[in-house]
Design a protein around this motif. Sequence first.
Motif, PDB file in Angstrom:
ATOM      1  N   GLU A 191       0.830  -1.204   0.000  1.00 30.41           N
ATOM      2  CA  GLU A 191       0.000   0.000   0.000  1.00 30.41           C
ATOM      3  C   GLU A 191       0.866   1.256   0.000  1.00 30.41           C
ATOM      4  N   TYR A 192       1.958   1.206   0.742  1.00 28.40           N
ATOM      5  CA  TYR A 192       2.844   2.360   0.836  1.00 28.40           C
ATOM      6  C   TYR A 192       3.468   2.689  -0.520  1.00 28.40           C
ATOM      7  N   PHE A 193       4.045   1.687  -1.166  1.00 27.99           N
ATOM      8  CA  PHE A 193       4.685   1.955  -2.464  1.00 27.99           C
ATOM      9  C   PHE A 193       3.657   2.337  -3.530  1.00 27.99           C
ATOM     10  N   LYS A 194       2.451   1.815  -3.408  1.00 21.24           N
ATOM     11  CA  LYS A 194       1.395   2.239  -4.330  1.00 21.24           C
ATOM     12  C   LYS A 194       1.090   3.719  -4.137  1.00 21.24           C
ATOM     13  N   ALA A 195       1.104   4.186  -2.892  1.00 16.57           N
ATOM     14  CA  ALA A 195       0.861   5.607  -2.614  1.00 16.57           C
ATOM     15  C   ALA A 195       1.979   6.464  -3.202  1.00 16.57           C
ATOM     16  N   ILE A 196       3.233   6.007  -3.092  1.00 15.84           N
ATOM     17  CA  ILE A 196       4.348   6.742  -3.686  1.00 15.84           C
ATOM     18  C   ILE A 196       4.203   6.792  -5.203  1.00 15.84           C
ATOM     19  N   GLU A 197       3.781   5.682  -5.784  1.00 17.93           N
ATOM     20  CA  GLU A 197       3.549   5.652  -7.232  1.00 17.93           C
ATOM     21  C   GLU A 197       2.478   6.662  -7.641  1.00 17.93           C
ATOM     22  N   MET A 198       1.399   6.717  -6.884  1.00 21.06           N
ATOM     23  CA  MET A 198       0.325   7.674  -7.175  1.00 21.06           C
ATOM     24  C   MET A 198       0.819   9.107  -7.010  1.00 21.06           C
ATOM     25  N   LEU A 199       1.643   9.327  -6.009  1.00 22.45           N
ATOM     26  CA  LEU A 199       2.246  10.645  -5.795  1.00 22.45           C
ATOM     27  C   LEU A 199       3.009  11.070  -7.043  1.00 22.45           C
ATOM     28  N   ALA A 200       3.838  10.156  -7.561  1.00 21.63           N
ATOM     29  CA  ALA A 200       4.619  10.467  -8.761  1.00 21.63           C
ATOM     30  C   ALA A 200       3.708  10.705  -9.955  1.00 21.63           C
ATOM     31  N   ASN A 201       2.709   9.876 -10.110  1.00 22.88           N
ATOM     32  CA  ASN A 201       1.808   9.991 -11.260  1.00 22.88           C
ATOM     33  C   ASN A 201       0.967  11.267 -11.229  1.00 22.88           C
ATOM     34  N   SER A 202       0.851  11.888 -10.071  1.00 23.67           N
ATOM     35  CA  SER A 202       0.056  13.110  -9.975  1.00 23.67           C
ATOM     36  C   SER A 202       0.691  14.269 -10.746  1.00 23.67           C
TER      37      SER A 202
END
Length: 259
Positions: free
Chosen positions: A132-143
Amino acid sequence: MHVDLHNHTSLCNHATGTMEEYIIKAIEKGIDVFGFSCHNPMAFDSKYRMRFEELPLYLDSLKTLREKYVGQIEILSALEIDFLPQFMEDSLFKIPLDYRIGAVHFLGDWGFDNLEFIREYAKRDINDCWVEYFKAIEMLANSGKFDIVAHIDLLKIFKYFPTKDLRREIETTLKAIKRANMSVEINAAGFRKEVGEQYPSREILEMCYGFEIPITFGSDAHAINQINFKRKEIEALAKDVGYTKCAVYRQREQELVEF
């Protein structure tokens, strides 16, 4: 060149010292480029961040110090912004900053890096937390809203490590960071925590190097004596991995400089 782009102020309510004292210490320590990146105001977790009405004071203080110490040190402006889409005000992204640091400190409403809530770990599957944590970082980058990823493996702060191989998840996250033309900071604060090492781990840093993702450096200072903390160690680590340059930002334009 010595670069330190992640530093806080007393406005966040959990740091001490004045902004000018930080600058004086940074000059003393030989830092060439110093960035203030205090926690963003937000209608959530207000105990640990500045208020919206304090933003003008923060920005004005930065401007005053920049002018006062011109020629002695370069001072850059930033915010460390929690990636919580439901709470991130659009106005934050209209402020003319030199860079934006994106950070994940929460999984849902759980502040996993806060000792007050450490008992929550016992209630969760640690591997699910890491995914879940790395998915959140991925979403952060994709923003597309950020320039630097803060403490990319912060979830290890209390030494709760995954028990399965998460290389695939990490690679997916790093590819998103690469596409977003972001840098990953080497953050010294982990040496002051139970985990006892920098963020990211050497393994993740080597993966960043493999993907040609730029790095930058941050003390993550919340007190004057934390300025320049473990700089020699984190610069040496970066060089040992293969890096010779780090990122600095002016008006959100990235430049790579030798360190």
